[in-house]
Design an enzyme around this catalytic site. Structure first.
Site, short mmCIF file in Angstrom:
data_model
loop_
_atom_site.label_atom_id
_atom_site.label_comp_id
_atom_site.label_asym_id
_atom_site.label_seq_id
_atom_site.Cartn_x
_atom_site.Cartn_y
_atom_site.Cartn_z
N CYS A 306 0.83 -1.20 0.00
CA CYS A 306 0.00 0.00 0.00
C CYS A 306 0.87 1.26 0.00
O CYS A 306 2.07 1.22 0.30
CB CYS A 306 -0.96 0.00 1.19
SG CYS A 306 -0.23 0.51 2.77
N CYS A 309 2.66 1.92 3.42
CA CYS A 309 3.78 1.05 3.73
C CYS A 309 4.97 1.28 2.79
O CYS A 309 6.12 1.05 3.17
CB CYS A 309 3.35 -0.42 3.68
SG CYS A 309 2.32 -0.90 5.09
N HIS A 335 -3.93 2.00 4.69
CA HIS A 335 -3.30 0.69 4.97
C HIS A 335 -4.33 -0.36 5.35
O HIS A 335 -4.32 -1.48 4.82
CB HIS A 335 -2.26 0.79 6.08
CG HIS A 335 -1.84 -0.56 6.55
ND1 HIS A 335 -0.98 -1.36 5.82
CD2 HIS A 335 -2.24 -1.32 7.62
CE1 HIS A 335 -0.84 -2.53 6.43
NE2 HIS A 335 -1.60 -2.53 7.52
#
Length: 371
Positions: A306, A309, A335
């Site tokens: 994502c 991240c 996320h």
């Protein structure tokens, strides 16, 4: 709308399918992010698409009260209003009348209620629920149902069941008479009683709904009892139509219920928990405000692709959250929803490859490993 089962697991009742709608294709099993008042909180439509959202959910009760049908009709429906060009499902308001029970009174013909916003008085009949959802322009709309909490007596559950069936027929007849392009799903009730769940499913299947939902779960009952009711009810529903369990749930719930044959899910959990600092990962859940993340240079989940991240550390996300920066809510929600939708994609892959049991074992082993 059409529904096609593409693959059935040879290891359990899990199945992979496709719902085709005029606004796009939905691959099942699927999770639907909840946009209660026309917004999945903190996210844009582009954020949702990045997360993999194929369909989102809107709330009929809340949208009826604000901004109201006059505004939504003037704006060309909910899709145009919120700039979402993919499929959308709207609920009927039944769960809101259950959760706001002090403001609602159930009658033979529908639900009389006071607005939680300004105290004004309103009435939802089964026909009114369909009319409002037609104005919203959702691709899938839900019948008005009588949702029961837990615990409930047999008599209470039976009353709710009978009213739900009667309202389903009235709403269906109105929908047919209007010739609305969106599709109407029926909702199975019956509390935590298998015989009532069976009766509800049998009664609703006499009505030719394009799809069916199971309501009245995740209303305070133990998880094992929820699974017992779902495992009993899902096989009762037509195999050639979508099966939707409403308001569920945790990652573990999604895995277990997919294995039982459910096709569609929704829940506020990923977005609500994100705003409260709880983040889901493949190795278990974390509470980002915890002091142990103050110097943590890792992403939330090292296996996650994502936007959050790929760009930010746990330390920065903790700082944002502790500082009450609005960006925290957006990044955390991106996320959590990506995690949920990626989990559904992985389950579709496992069903397709006939490796669902192995996927399930690995899912639990990894989640238990800790972060």
């Amino acid at each position: 709308m059409t529904f096609t089962v593409i693959k059935k697991s040879d290891q359990n009742r899990a199945r992979m399918g496709i719902i085709d709608t005029p606004r796009g294709r939905i691959e099942t099993p699927i999770f639907m992010p909840v946009g209660t008042v026309g917004s999945v909180k903190a996210l844009t439509s582009d954020d949702l698409k990045h997360c993999g959202a194929q369909i989102i959910l809107g709330n009929t009760y809340h949208l009826y009260l604000r901004p109201g049908c006059e505004v939504l009709s003037h704006m060309g429906g909910l899709h145009e209003f919120i700039r979402w060009d993919r499929p959308m499902l709207t609920d009927s308001g039944g769960f809101q009348f259950f959760s706001l029970a002090k403001l609602a009174k159930f009658t033979e013909d529908g639900v009389a209620f006071q607005s939680h916003i300004d105290g004004s008085r309103h009435f939802f009949s089964p026909e009114k629920a369909v009319e409002i959802q037609t104005i919203l322009g959702s691709d899938i709309m839900m019948s008005l149902d009588w949702c029961m909490g837990y615990p409930a007596t047999v008599d209470q559950a039976e009353t709710a069941l009978e009213k739900t069936t009667a309202w389903a027929q009235k709403g269906y007849d109105y929908w047919q008479a209007q010739g609305a392009p969106n599709k109407l799903f029926g909702i199975v009730q019956g509390g935590m009683f298998k015989d009532l769940r069976t009766r509800s499913a049998d009664q609703l299947m006499q009505i030719d709904f394009p799809g069916f939902a199971i309501g009245g779960l995740s209303v305070g009952e133990p998880t094992d009892l929820m699974y017992e009711m779902a495992d009993h009810t899902l096989p009762l529903l037509p195999a050639d139509k979508p099966r939707y369990i409403m308001g569920v749930g945790t990652p573990e719930n999604l895995v277990e219920l997919t294995a039982m044959g459910c096709d569609m899910f929704d829940c506020v959990m990923p977005s609500r928990n994100a705003r409260n600092g709880k983040l889901f990962t493949s190795r278990g859940d974390i509470n980002i405000p915890n002091a142990r993340f103050k110097f943590d240079i890792r992403p939330i989940d090292e296996t996650c692709a994502c936007y959050t991240c790929r760009n930010y550390t746990r330390a920065y996300l903790r700082h944002l959250y502790k500082s009450r920066e609005l960006l925290a809510y957006r990044l955390n929600t991106i996320h959590n929803l990506y995690y949920y939708l990626d989990l559904m994609a992985k389950m579709r892959q496992a069903i397709s490859a006939d490796t669902f049991d192995a996927f399930k074992r690995q899912f639990y082993d990894t989640r238990a490993a800790g972060t």
